[in-house]
Design a protein around this motif. Structure first.
Motif, PDB file in Angstrom:
ATOM      1  N   ALA A  30       1.063  -1.331  -0.009  1.00  0.00           N
ATOM      2  CA  ALA A  30       0.033  -0.157   0.086  1.00  0.00           C
ATOM      3  C   ALA A  30       0.943   1.143   0.013  1.00  0.00           C
ATOM      4  O   ALA A  30       2.075   1.099   0.193  1.00  0.00           O
ATOM      5  CB  ALA A  30      -1.087  -0.145   1.025  1.00  0.00           C
ATOM      6  N   GLU A  31       0.316   2.315  -0.280  1.00  0.00           N
ATOM      7  CA  GLU A  31       0.801   3.661  -0.392  1.00  0.00           C
ATOM      8  C   GLU A  31       1.695   4.161   0.792  1.00  0.00           C
ATOM      9  O   GLU A  31       2.596   4.578   0.803  1.00  0.00           O
ATOM     10  CB  GLU A  31       0.197   4.705  -1.236  1.00  0.00           C
ATOM     11  N   GLU A  32       0.778   4.165   1.920  1.00  0.00           N
ATOM     12  CA  GLU A  32       1.253   4.765   3.228  1.00  0.00           C
ATOM     13  C   GLU A  32       1.864   3.494   4.169  1.00  0.00           C
ATOM     14  O   GLU A  32       2.930   3.982   4.899  1.00  0.00           O
ATOM     15  CB  GLU A  32      -0.052   5.261   3.766  1.00  0.00           C
ATOM     16  N   GLN A  33       1.483   2.327   4.063  1.00  0.00           N
ATOM     17  CA  GLN A  33       1.827   1.384   5.070  1.00  0.00           C
ATOM     18  C   GLN A  33       1.491   0.038   4.428  1.00  0.00           C
ATOM     19  O   GLN A  33       0.447  -0.120   3.924  1.00  0.00           O
ATOM     20  CB  GLN A  33       0.927   1.517   6.443  1.00  0.00           C
ATOM     21  N   THR A  34       2.495  -0.635   4.469  1.00  0.00           N
ATOM     22  CA  THR A  34       2.364  -2.111   3.906  1.00  0.00           C
ATOM     23  C   THR A  34       2.640  -3.147   5.171  1.00  0.00           C
ATOM     24  O   THR A  34       3.242  -3.112   6.078  1.00  0.00           O
ATOM     25  CB  THR A  34       3.764  -2.268   2.842  1.00  0.00           C
ATOM     26  N   GLU A 103       7.013   1.094   6.131  1.00  0.00           N
ATOM     27  CA  GLU A 103       6.765   2.174   5.374  1.00  0.00           C
ATOM     28  C   GLU A 103       8.045   2.164   4.261  1.00  0.00           C
ATOM     29  O   GLU A 103       8.874   2.952   4.261  1.00  0.00           O
ATOM     30  CB  GLU A 103       6.770   3.447   6.137  1.00  0.00           C
ATOM     31  N   GLN A 105       8.147   3.606   1.103  1.00  0.00           N
ATOM     32  CA  GLN A 105       8.073   4.783   0.638  1.00  0.00           C
ATOM     33  C   GLN A 105       9.200   5.836   1.243  1.00  0.00           C
ATOM     34  O   GLN A 105       9.658   6.947   0.742  1.00  0.00           O
ATOM     35  CB  GLN A 105       6.841   5.382   0.297  1.00  0.00           C
ATOM     36  N   ASN A 106       9.295   5.446   2.750  1.00  0.00           N
ATOM     37  CA  ASN A 106       9.961   6.382   3.539  1.00  0.00           C
ATOM     38  C   ASN A 106      11.556   5.786   3.777  1.00  0.00           C
ATOM     39  O   ASN A 106      12.323   6.266   4.535  1.00  0.00           O
ATOM     40  CB  ASN A 106       9.615   6.632   5.043  1.00  0.00           C
ATOM     41  N   LYS A 115      10.949   2.009  -2.157  1.00  0.00           N
ATOM     42  CA  LYS A 115      10.522   2.361  -3.574  1.00  0.00           C
ATOM     43  C   LYS A 115      11.228   3.033  -4.125  1.00  0.00           C
ATOM     44  O   LYS A 115      12.047   3.833  -3.892  1.00  0.00           O
ATOM     45  CB  LYS A 115       9.219   3.413  -3.061  1.00  0.00           C
TER      46      LYS A 115
END
Length: 874
Positions: A30-34, A103, A105-106, A115
């Protein structure tokens, strides 16, 4: 860090208390939390002697532990720190389910799941898997993996992992899933996952036994036209490994994915190799010859790991060279067979002599099998990789190809599916060959570059010729005194006409076993006093000295049948002349050059029978980095001035020859990355580089014409470099502007644009680098951008980086402090040029130590950076 990190020691190795038989993973991307759901089937290790040991799983403070179940029941009795999850009591056999939230993305460290330009991908070697879930993340814990990936189908239509795809389907909410099953046991560091909007090319390969394998290479749609060369290289590597090592691929599918944000070159994850784009994308318009060859070599390297690294892996990270040294040797031999063997050897030895020898002489020196480390990422070094490959090459030299193949067959058969040590590898070679390699093992345990001092004597009456060899090795951080190495010393003897004299069994080359601190080798029935050709093919990673006269070196350049030694004689002659000129420069004497080098270079240029690639290598002067490495105290300004002076002298003296050879190697034929075409371009562009030192308008026009008319990136970039690094300021700015305008949408070409400017020896390059850091094309989060701009300036522009005011050192310290927060691996690797501060004059030593101390005092350091800085200042 709040506490100084502690070293980990090889001597403290203990077998794992628990083993994982099966690992089932489910990723809800997911975009915010996997969400990661890991189900581990675990058993007590029967080889562990501890009584009722606690279960300890590695983790990372970036994860959130959501739930824990033991055999289906919620587990509340555990201890959780930033890096460990400890469960005091567990059964002999049990199932453990762990749910974590992450996360990606971070995750700027680019370890674990992260990512890259909107694509999910992983990098788990060495310890990235512990950023995904809690796990016994060590290479000697091997399990069968089954992975299910769930993601939004519109955003991530491609879902990949290790092994073979066994199930896929659609979900009601627009998501889809794919399940992958890998039937071969592997450690967690070989796990891989990719999810993104990707395109691919696909071909089939039929193995020697008749199995059909699907080959797929994935990239963004815009890069689909840059994948065919990697595919061809992969098939060549598969065929070569079958023919030379008898190794076939074992899964039904083999995949490669190109990723732009990546800390390393590529990763050999079982069945799903993740590659830095720089090591897989290749197209004549955007890719240089050197980059084509890099793609070929790296694709082969990662494929070869399927056996030398995956099917047989490391017991612990101290054994890293078990897989890397062996596989680098394998990929070097593959590249030598695909291209010019001598040129490949010259390139590899040049890297060893300039960078690995420097590593051996610095504060981070370590054996091929280190005894300790603080952060394992710091030990993905030239010593482990390149010197490790040289150690394997020496075994190959000592045993010969047939016995070496017999030894490798035994190694793979004996240890398939196991995590083993370098000792196990050497033992297989011993058992297969009957050779005693007990003394040879010191190459794995002793750091440093051995030195060989060779002298000779000849008795004309008896025809007896003797070589006297003394070996020694300087002190390194782990040991003051070194025991003698077992060194294979390949030699030949030349008569007065340049012919090889017959030696043992009529052979013209012989490998001498050097095993003692001092040793004499005797040759009978030698009709004339010979000129020795020593260390043929660079048969051992050593520094060798022999009192060659300049006349003898010219003789070897013209006559030695060993192509490597012909090149080496030219390098030795040029080095001796340049070191004498450095002394003159420092003493304020007028610089004058002995004509012997000009005459030797003229003879090489006039010999049309020579391979153009070897001519280009022979006429390339030793680098400033190599001259600095040889010096007791490196004078960067003197070295740079002398090298530029000598280039100018050669250009003036050989101008007509350079022009003639340049024209002779121009071609209207369509671009091809084959060895012969690359050789012609390399020689043509070397001639252009010499001519441009003359600073004449006609040669500037020659470079401009080449740039504008080039149908390939090698010729265009070579012309760009010569113009940018010259004094023609207006032309420089015009070409840089044109190059960027033309290629700004090609990420890898923009990296070249940055590197050309960062390596410019002209004054105020640091100011240009700082400006480029503000350019829209630069992104400090992207390791490729950092390497292209910052690393090139600091490591490949010595005259500017080592500016006397210390500005280069302060700049590097600033960037390391900034990157320490974002990407510790890249930050620590950037520090390498300052670890050698003892090599320079007292003023620069003070400035470099000050910059290192600035990093040390900057706040909480990562283990990566702390280890390099603390060892450098010790």
């Amino acid at each position: 860090m709040s506490e100084q990190p502690q070293a980990i020691y090889l001597k403290d190795y203990q077998v794992p208390a628990y083993l994982v038989e099966r690992t089932e993973l489910r990723f809800e991307l997911a975009e915010e939390q996997t969400t990661v759901i890991a189900t581990l089937q675990m058993i007590r290790n029967p080889d562990c002697n501890q009584q009722a040991p606690a279960l300890q799983l590695h983790g990372h403070d970036s994860m959130v532990l959501q739930s824990l179940q033991l055999d289906g029941e919620p587990l509340m009795n555990y201890q959780h720190s930033d890096e460990l999850l400890t469960i005091a009591e567990v059964p002999e056999r049990f199932s453990l389910q762990i749910v974590t939230l992450i996360e990606p993305q971070n995750n700027t460290a680019l370890e674990g799941l992260y990512k890259s330009d909107g694509m999910f991908c992983t990098q788990c070697e060495a310890e990235g898997f512990r950023r995904i879930t809690f796990y016994p993340d060590r290479p000697d814990v091997m399990a069968v993996f089954r992975t299910t990936i769930v993601a939004d189908k519109a955003k991530y239509p491609v879902l990949l992992s290790n092994g073979n795809p066994v199930e896929r389907g659609e979900l009601d909410d627009g998501r889809h899933f794919v399940t992958w099953d890998d039937p071969f046991k592997k450690p967690a560091y070989l796990f891989a996952l990719v999810a993104g909007d990707l395109q691919h090319i696909e071909e089939r390969y039929t193995t020697a036994s008749g199995r059909e394998v699907i080959l797929q290479i994935f990239a963004e749609a815009k890069d689909l036209n840059k994948l065919q060369y990697a595919m061809d290289s992969l098939k060549n590597a598969m065929r070569w490994d079958e023919q030379v090592y008898g190794r076939e691929y074992d899964l039904d599918i083999y995949m490669i994915v190109a990723v732009d944000f990546f800390n390393m070159g590529a990763m050999e994850n079982k069945g799903l190799n993740i590659f830095n784009t720089s090591c897989v994308l290749a197209n004549p318009e955007t890719t240089t010859d050197a980059a084509f060859q890099r793609v070929e070599g790296v694709v082969a390297h990662e494929y070869f790991h399927n056996w030398s690294g995956n099917r047989v892996t490391c017991r612990d990270w101290f054994q890293l060279s078990l897989k890397e040294g062996f596989t680098v040797f394998r990929d070097a031999e593959f590249s030598a067979d695909m291209n010019s063997r001598t040129v490949k050897r010259v390139e590899d030895v040049t890297l060893l002599r300039t960078a690995q020898f420097a590593e051996d002489a610095g504060p981070m020196a370590h054996p091929v099998r280190p005894e300790s480390f603080i952060e394992i990422s710091n030990f993905y070094t030239l010593t482990v990789y390149e010197k490790g490959a040289e150690v394997v090459r020496m075994i190959h030299t000592l045993l010969g190809p047939e016995l070496f193949r017999k030894g490798s067959d035994l190694y793979f058969e004996r240890h398939d599916g196991q995590a083993v040590t370098t000792d196990d590898f050497v033992q297989a070679m011993e058992d297969a060959s009957g050779r005693d390699l007990s003394q040879f093992r010191r190459w794995y345990s002793q750091a440093g570059t051995p030195r060989l001092a060779v002298s000779d004597s000849y008795d004309e009456a008896s025809g007896r010729y003797q070589l006297h060899v003394k070996q020694s090795c300087p002190a390194t951080p782990e040991a003051e005194r070194k025991l003698p190495f077992h060194i294979p010393l390949a030699i030949g003897l030349l008569d007065g006409e340049g012919n090889d004299l017959p030696l043992t069994d009529g052979q013209t080359s012989q490998v001498l076993d050097l095993t003692e601190a001092e040793q004499t080798f005797t040759f009978e029935d030698i009709p004339v006093r010979p000129v020795p050709s020593l260390l043929r093919g660079f048969s051992a990673p050593v520094k060798l000295s022999y009192p060659y006269s300049r006349e003898q070196l010219v003789f070897l350049i013209r006559h030695d049948s060993d192509g490597f030694n012909r090149w080496d004689a030219a390098q030795t002659l040029a080095t001796e002349l340049m070191e004498a000129l450095v002394a003159d420069y420092q003493a304020g004497r007028e610089l004058q050059i002995d004509s012997c080098l000009v005459d030797a270079f003229a003879a090489v240029l006039d010999d049309s029978s020579l391979d153009p690639a070897m001519v280009a290598k022979t006429l390339s002067l030793p680098s400033e980095a190599y001259l600095a490495e040889r010096a007791e105290q490196a004078d960067v300004e003197a070295i740079h001035a002398v090298r530029e002076f000598l280039r100018l002298v050669l250009a003036k003296a050989l101008r007509e020859r350079f022009e003639r050879v340049y024209r002779a190697n121009c071609s209207d034929a369509p671009y091809s990355p084959d060895a012969e075409s690359i050789a012609r371009r390399s020689l043509k562009n070397l001639c252009l580089a010499y001519l441009m030192t003359l600073q004449q308008q006609n040669y500037l026009q020659l470079a401009l014409d080449q740039y504008h008319q080039a149908d390939n990136m090698s010729d265009a970039q070579s012309a760009l470099v010569q113009v940018v690094h010259s004094g023609f300021d207006e032309a420089r700015e015009q070409l840089l502007g044109d190059f960027y305008q033309r290629w700004q949408k090609e990420t890898l070409v923009v990296n070249q644009w940055l590197s050309v400017q960062a390596s410019n020896p002209q004054p105020d390059t640091l100011g240009r680098v700082r400006q480029l850091m503000e350019h829209p094309a630069f992104d400090i989060r992207n390791p490729n951008r950092v390497r292209a701009l910052l690393a090139v300036f600091c490591a490949q522009n010595p005259v500017n980086f080592h500016a006397g005011d210390g500005s280069g050192y302060r700049f590097l310290a600033e960037q390391v402090i900034r990157l320490n927060e974002l990407n510790p691996q890249i930050a620590s690797r950037l520090l390498t040029p300052m670890t050698r501060w003892r090599k320079f004059d007292p003023q620069r030593q003070t400035l470099m130590k000050g910059a290192l101390q600035q990093v040390m005092d900057s706040g909480e350091l990562s283990r990566d950076v702390y280890e390099v800085v603390s060892k450098s200042l010790a």
